[in-house]
Design a protein around this motif. Structure first.
Motif, PDB file in Angstrom:
ATOM      1  N   CYS A 255      43.203  28.967  38.513  1.00  0.00           N
ATOM      2  CA  CYS A 255      43.120  28.437  39.682  1.00  0.00           C
ATOM      3  C   CYS A 255      41.888  27.369  40.142  1.00  0.00           C
ATOM      4  O   CYS A 255      42.027  26.258  40.877  1.00  0.00           O
ATOM      5  CB  CYS A 255      43.022  29.226  40.964  1.00  0.00           C
ATOM      6  N   GLU A 291      38.052  30.562  38.298  1.00  0.00           N
ATOM      7  CA  GLU A 291      38.630  31.336  39.175  1.00  0.00           C
ATOM      8  C   GLU A 291      40.295  31.471  38.500  1.00  0.00           C
ATOM      9  O   GLU A 291      40.680  30.381  37.990  1.00  0.00           O
ATOM     10  CB  GLU A 291      38.827  31.108  40.617  1.00  0.00           C
ATOM     11  N   ILE A 293      44.105  34.185  38.377  1.00  0.00           N
ATOM     12  CA  ILE A 293      45.030  35.055  38.897  1.00  0.00           C
ATOM     13  C   ILE A 293      45.634  35.819  37.723  1.00  0.00           C
ATOM     14  O   ILE A 293      46.258  35.319  36.934  1.00  0.00           O
ATOM     15  CB  ILE A 293      46.105  34.909  39.749  1.00  0.00           C
ATOM     16  N   LYS A 298      45.219  39.825  42.069  1.00  0.00           N
ATOM     17  CA  LYS A 298      44.842  38.745  43.020  1.00  0.00           C
ATOM     18  C   LYS A 298      43.711  37.836  42.447  1.00  0.00           C
ATOM     19  O   LYS A 298      43.398  38.158  41.488  1.00  0.00           O
ATOM     20  CB  LYS A 298      44.234  39.511  44.260  1.00  0.00           C
ATOM     21  N   ARG A 299      43.548  36.745  43.143  1.00  0.00           N
ATOM     22  CA  ARG A 299      42.688  35.612  42.620  1.00  0.00           C
ATOM     23  C   ARG A 299      41.132  36.253  42.575  1.00  0.00           C
ATOM     24  O   ARG A 299      40.699  37.048  43.511  1.00  0.00           O
ATOM     25  CB  ARG A 299      42.873  34.615  43.846  1.00  0.00           C
TER      26      ARG A 299
END
Length: 322
Positions: A255, A291, A293, A298-299
């Protein structure tokens, strides 16, 4: 008092939402119908879900017609019976054939999210990020049979900073267009705007994105891969397979990432001090994953991911191994 412009609105994607809201709020526009695509299964449970435009329109108290195919004789006849002045099309997702294009008294106007003639087609927002363009925008274009090839009434330009994500950029472009949507449609209907022909020498075309487009090739430069993390967010995501020491493989979607230059790592090689995750890329560069997932998760930050693996470094499964 001047009669409002009788308008049929066709849209599906998020970019259409602020534009529809602006037209619904304008005393100069009469929305004869709002049309979107059919509700479709989504998520792991395949729950039937309306398009973003349908959901927003219903929240506005507007009726929405869901159409499997607007080009059928029955639906084309319905549009002709409405006898609208204009059709306004924004991220609708269906090719309009001559029967639909001839329905309005004046013309069909497409609000397209690029600086035409660049990035005609289905994925202009994604492509400007992938290609690290310095600007993008929206065009109010008169529709014809060709793919986004019609003459352009108005172009709005937006500078890019190089940190945009596809979802937020689409929202920004929708708001940009919404700011003058009603005014522009009225001007078109009254013949106060002249459409200019697109320059064929500057045409570029972009296709619909597939899930496989998001698979990372670590032989590409870190700059290109970082752009993928933003261009393919939230779907299909910039994805990679990782393998743990016990041989288990799983997918991650990146992300947020940072480009590192002058790296000695080979493409796909993973390193990183505790709490960090760095992957070698082509051109003597590396990508620090900030970051991600994990599959079914979840992130989270790279540090949290590393903690979940008890500090272990995953191995990247290279594209040729998939």
């Amino acid at each position: 008092m001047t009669k409002p412009i009788k308008t049929v609105f066709l849209g599906s994607g998020p970019i259409a939402i602020p534009i529809l809201r602006a037209l619904a709020d304008s005393p100069d526009i009469e929305l004869s119908a709002v049309i979107s695509q059919l509700d479709r299964p989504a998520g792991r449970k395949r729950i039937l879900t309306p398009t973003p435009l349908t959901a927003a329109a219903l929240d506005m108290g507007l009726d929405v017609i869901r159409a499997a195919d607007v080009n059928t004789p029955e639906f084309t006849g319905f549009l002709h019976d409405l006898a609208p002045d204009l059709l306004c099309v924004v991220s609708f997702g269906q090719i309009l054939k001559s029967g639909v294009l001839s329905a309005p008294k004046i013309c069909c106007v497409n609000i397209h999210a690029s600086l035409l003639p660049r990035y005609r087609g289905a994925s202009p927002v994604t492509q400007v990020i992938l290609h690290r363009e310095s600007a993008t925008g929206v065009c109010f274009m008169q529709m014809e049979k060709g793919l986004d090839s019609g003459p352009v009434f108005r172009t709005l330009t937006m500078p890019l900073t190089g940190v945009e994500y596809a979802d937020s950029l689409e929202d920004d472009l929708g708001r940009l267009a919404a700011g003058c949507a009603a005014e522009t449609l009225v001007a078109i209907a009254k013949g106060k705007l002249t459409a200019g022909v697109q320059n064929p020498a500057q045409v570029t075309v972009c296709r619909k994105i597939s899930k496989r487009d998001g698979i990372i090739n670590w032989n590409n430069s870190a700059r290109d891969i970082e752009a993928m993390t933003r261009a393919y967010f939230p779907w299909p995501g910039a994805t990679a397979k990782v393998r743990t020491a016990n041989g288990k493989e799983s997918a991650i979607s990146i992300c947020k990432a940072k480009v590192l230059s002058g790296s000695p790592l080979i493409p796909g090689e993973v390193t990183g001090t505790p709490g960090r995750l760095v992957v070698g890329c082509g051109g003597q560069s590396a990508l620090e994953i900030l970051e991600l997932i994990p599959a079914g998760g979840k992130r989270m930050t790279a540090a949290a991911f590393r903690n979940g693996m008890r500090g272990e470094l995953p191995e990247i499964v290279m594209e040729e191994e998939l």
